[in-house]
Design a protein around this motif. Structure first.
Motif, short mmCIF file in Angstrom:
data_model
loop_
_atom_site.label_atom_id
_atom_site.label_comp_id
_atom_site.label_asym_id
_atom_site.label_seq_id
_atom_site.Cartn_x
_atom_site.Cartn_y
_atom_site.Cartn_z
N TYR A 258 2.13 -0.39 1.36
CA TYR A 258 2.47 0.56 2.41
C TYR A 258 2.05 0.08 3.80
N TRP A 259 0.81 -0.44 3.91
CA TRP A 259 0.20 -0.52 5.24
C TRP A 259 -0.33 -1.89 5.65
N THR A 260 -0.47 -2.85 4.76
CA THR A 260 -1.27 -4.03 5.09
C THR A 260 -0.47 -5.16 5.72
N SER A 261 -1.22 -6.06 6.37
CA SER A 261 -0.61 -7.23 7.02
C SER A 261 0.11 -8.10 6.00
N GLU A 262 -0.44 -8.21 4.79
CA GLU A 262 0.19 -9.02 3.75
C GLU A 262 1.59 -8.52 3.43
N ALA A 263 1.77 -7.19 3.40
CA ALA A 263 3.07 -6.61 3.04
C ALA A 263 4.03 -6.58 4.22
N ALA A 264 3.55 -6.86 5.43
CA ALA A 264 4.39 -6.71 6.62
C ALA A 264 5.59 -7.64 6.60
N GLU A 265 5.48 -8.76 5.92
CA GLU A 265 6.59 -9.72 5.89
C GLU A 265 7.21 -9.84 4.51
N ILE A 266 6.94 -8.88 3.62
CA ILE A 266 7.55 -8.87 2.30
C ILE A 266 8.81 -8.03 2.35
N PRO A 267 9.99 -8.59 2.11
CA PRO A 267 11.23 -7.80 2.18
C PRO A 267 11.19 -6.62 1.21
N LEU A 268 11.57 -5.46 1.72
CA LEU A 268 11.68 -4.22 0.95
C LEU A 268 10.35 -3.69 0.45
N ALA A 269 9.23 -4.21 0.95
CA ALA A 269 7.96 -3.52 0.73
C ALA A 269 8.01 -2.22 1.52
N ASN B 200 6.00 -1.24 3.68
CA ASN B 200 5.58 -1.48 5.05
C ASN B 200 6.76 -1.99 5.87
N LEU B 201 7.80 -1.16 5.94
CA LEU B 201 9.00 -1.54 6.67
C LEU B 201 8.72 -1.75 8.15
N MET B 202 7.72 -1.02 8.67
CA MET B 202 7.46 -1.12 10.10
C MET B 202 6.77 -2.41 10.48
N GLY B 203 6.23 -3.16 9.50
CA GLY B 203 5.55 -4.40 9.83
C GLY B 203 4.17 -4.17 10.42
N LEU B 204 3.49 -3.10 10.02
CA LEU B 204 2.15 -2.82 10.51
C LEU B 204 1.20 -3.93 10.06
N ALA B 205 0.49 -4.53 11.00
CA ALA B 205 -0.47 -5.60 10.72
C ALA B 205 -1.70 -5.34 11.57
N ASP B 206 -2.68 -4.65 10.98
CA ASP B 206 -3.84 -4.18 11.71
C ASP B 206 -5.08 -4.50 10.88
N PRO B 207 -6.02 -5.30 11.41
CA PRO B 207 -7.19 -5.66 10.61
C PRO B 207 -8.02 -4.46 10.16
N ALA B 208 -8.07 -3.41 10.97
CA ALA B 208 -8.83 -2.22 10.57
C ALA B 208 -8.16 -1.54 9.38
N VAL B 209 -6.85 -1.44 9.42
CA VAL B 209 -6.11 -0.85 8.30
C VAL B 209 -6.31 -1.70 7.05
N ASP B 210 -6.21 -3.02 7.20
CA ASP B 210 -6.39 -3.91 6.04
C ASP B 210 -7.75 -3.68 5.40
N ALA B 211 -8.79 -3.58 6.22
CA ALA B 211 -10.15 -3.41 5.69
C ALA B 211 -10.30 -2.08 4.98
N LEU B 212 -9.76 -1.02 5.55
CA LEU B 212 -9.88 0.30 4.93
C LEU B 212 -9.08 0.39 3.63
N VAL B 213 -7.93 -0.25 3.58
CA VAL B 213 -7.15 -0.25 2.35
C VAL B 213 -7.91 -0.97 1.24
N GLU B 214 -8.48 -2.12 1.55
CA GLU B 214 -9.23 -2.85 0.53
C GLU B 214 -10.44 -2.06 0.06
N GLY B 215 -11.11 -1.38 0.98
CA GLY B 215 -12.23 -0.53 0.58
C GLY B 215 -11.79 0.63 -0.28
N LEU B 216 -10.67 1.23 0.07
CA LEU B 216 -10.12 2.34 -0.71
C LEU B 216 -9.86 1.90 -2.15
N ILE B 217 -9.25 0.75 -2.30
CA ILE B 217 -8.87 0.26 -3.63
C ILE B 217 -10.12 0.03 -4.49
#
Length: 616
Positions: A511-522, A524-541
């Motif tokens: 949905y939100w991470t930099s890794e998914a920003a360039e994956i077609p049809l993920a 994360n269609l908007m291409g969000l690439a934010d280190p804070a979001v990446d860190a919070l997602v990994e912590g959530l998981i």
């Protein structure tokens, strides 16, 4: 986590779905040898014992037979392979495949064995083993073996949609132990939900696919192992599934009382209005009504008045899906958050709700709306502990502004605030045009749609943007072209959905991470690439407790809201169904999702509906 997709068919089309009922699992105590179990749960034990006979909400004596015809809205389909990037897959394909485990939609955090008879989890969470049922078979009669499981994983990782590689990145290996036992190993400190996610892997027949081109879309009736098989393909117009008479898993507790209808038909329609007319004429049996105006005024026709058609609503037991418009942040003009915030203010929900939606919706504010996972008020101490190390990457309002964010009251005030934000972002007015002061480039935005029904929702917002000087337009294309443009990131703004479960996990990466920003049809269609979001997602998981998970989701929610990458739409908190009254269904419905597989055709009601239709 598993959920409803609007663009890709089947339970296992991971780019556009999430696993809505699956979460982390209970951990055996350190030092104790693992014991084979029939299911896994987040807290304690699964609700159902090892000797359960059926899911609690089903009717185990439901009659078999009949057919169910539904609409698939879109121009066409050109593939019966839902696992690859190429092609537009037909609706309903997930019903032809089984997986190692399956979820109980009446529990939020449990799975039970399907192809797998038992599950064995390492106490230190380094691996999980699945012991397969010897009786499990593919549609062509070949047995399902551990080799098929390993082959399926490797095939999907190498040649499936890119989201498989992201979703299962923490699986370090798969090992065939014998003909009916397979082990998946995990990287150190892997996601807590990973054993459950692996359990939902679709199992494909090695003997069928190893000599074929898996990446090439076609319309063949590929063999699976599920309760239905493809019976007929009318290219681009209709696909029909038939219940497998000798289905190997029919008597399993997870299947008793389910898969009762003999034929499942999906007819394709260009838009929802035509599909509605087909439903009124009796050509379709059931429809999910997502349009408030139709629900409020569209059922004044003879079949509804005489009781042949009825409506029902099913309360949603999971967080409301975040649906909204997303900006393509890969384009320079949308990279300034002030521009995104300004354009977000042009979405006039009160007007839409009063004039188009019959005041039937509430505004969506959160990625985890209608749940304890959503951020409210100011950050708690637990949230601040997560946010403070990321301060340099965050909008200061994350710390100072209570949620939901206050907006100016009234459209005029919102547009005035939007105007000020655009000036702050460097835009100026020249010759009555809004242009960037440095480049002289006008601010343009094209809304890309494939559903004509959404045009009336988008137009008021685009008119408000035009009042600010933004050059706006709408382009409506067919589904195939729409998907192709999404694959190549060729859009300014589209509608996206982010379904959530009560226990978010690995799907948040897509949905939100930099890794998914360039994956077609993920997602994360908007291409969000934010280190804070990446860190919070990994912590959530990797959250070790429910309390930690809630802190992470709330902290992530604050950051996402202030990114303004999504203009949230609205939600109703329920699913609205209209149907010809010839079906039986669970009552009450399962708490965490509607299971159409537990419905059945009532012979007496069906005969009465047929009699009435012939009499009209």
């Amino acid at each position: 986590m598993l959920g409803i997709s609007t663009l890709r068919s089947g339970r296992f089309a991971l780019p556009l779905l999430c696993l809505a009922w699956l979460c982390a699992i209970a951990i055996p105590a350190q030092g104790n040898p693992p014991t084979p179990v029939h299911g896994l749960a987040l807290y304690g034990e699964p609700a159902l014992p090892a000797d359960f006979s059926h899911f609690s909400y089903v009717d185990p004596e439901a009659p078999r037979g009949g057919s169910l015809t539904r609409a698939a809205v879109g121009d066409s389909f050109d593939s019966t392979n839902p696992f690859i990037l190429r092609g537009t897959p037909a609706a309903g394909l997930g019903q032809t495949y089984d997986s190692l485990t399956t979820a109980n939609p009446d529990e939020p955090f449990s799975v039970y064995g399907l192809i797998a008879e038992t599950l064995l989890l390492d106490p230190e969470r380094r691996w999980i083993e699945y012991a397969l049922r010897p009786e499990a078979r593919f549609h062509d009669g070949e047995p399902i073996t551990a080799e098929d499981v390993a082959f399926s994983f490797e095939l999907l990782m190498e040649e499936g949609t890119p989201s498989y590689r992201s979703y299962y990145a923490e699986v370090s290996g798969v090992e065939v132990l014998d003909a009916h036992r397979v082990r998946f190993s995990f990287v150190e400190n892997a996601s807590r939900e990973l054993p459950l996610i692996i359990g939902e892997l679709p199992i494909l027949p090695r003997h069928y696919w190893e000599a074929r081109d898996f990446t090439h879309p076609d319309l063949e009736a590929h063999p699976g192992s599920g309760p239905y098989r493809i019976a007929r393909v009318d290219p681009g117009r209709r696909i029909v599934y038939e219940r497998v008479e000798d289905y190997w898993g029919e008597a399993l507790p997870v299947n008793r009382g389910r898969h009762n209808i003999d034929r499942l038909v999906y007819d394709y329609f260009r838009d929802r209005d035509i599909a509605m007319e087909a439903f009124k004429a009796g050509l379709l049996d059931l429809r999910i009504d997502a349009r408030a105006a139709t629900w409020a005024t569209g059922y004044d026709f003879p079949a509804y008045r005489d009781g042949s058609v009825r409506r029902l609503t099913i309360p949603d037991g999971t967080p409301a899906t975040l649906q909204g418009y997303v900006f393509n942040l890969r384009k320079p003009r949308f990279q300034d958050p002030r521009v995104r915030e300004a354009l977000s203010l042009t979405f006039d929900f009160p007007w839409l709700n009063a004039n188009l939606f019959y005041d039937s919706y509430a505004r969506t504010q959160s990625a985890f709306q209608n749940s304890e996972l959503a951020a409210e008020g100011l950050p708690s101490e637990a949230e601040l502990a997560l946010l403070e190390p990321l301060r340099e990457h965050l909008d200061p309002r994350v710390f100072s502004e209570p949620m939901p964010l206050a907006e100016p009251e009234g459209l005029r005030e919102r547009l005035r605030r939007a105007h000020d934000l655009l000036l702050e972002a460097g835009y100026v007015y020249r010759d009555r045009r809004l242009v960037h002061g440095d480049s002289g480039e006008p601010l343009r935005l094209e809304m890309l749609l494939f559903d004509t029904g959404m045009e009336r929702v988008a137009q008021p917002m685009l008119r408000n943007m035009a009042r600010l000087g933004v050059e706006t337009s709408i382009r409506i294309v067919d589904v195939n072209q729409y998907l192709n443009r999404l694959r190549s990131f060729d859009f300014d703004m589209v509608t996206a959905q982010f379904p959530q479960s009560n226990n978010p996990g690995n799907e948040q990466r897509s949905y939100w991470t930099s890794e998914a920003a360039e994956i077609p049809l993920a997602r994360n269609l908007m291409g969000l690439a934010d280190p804070a979001v990446d860190a919070l997602v990994e912590g959530l998981i990797r959250a070790e407790s429910r309390e930690a998970l809630i802190a992470y989701t709330r902290a992530l929610d604050r950051v996402l809201r202030l990114s303004f990458a999504v203009i949230p739409h609205y939600h109703s908190g329920e699913t609205r169904l209209a149907l010809w009254d010839k079906f039986g269904h669970p009552d009450p419905f399962p708490r965490y999702g509607n299971d159409f597989a537990a419905w059945w055709v009532d012979p007496e009601k069906s005969a009465e509906i047929t009699r009435r239709q012939r009499g009209r």
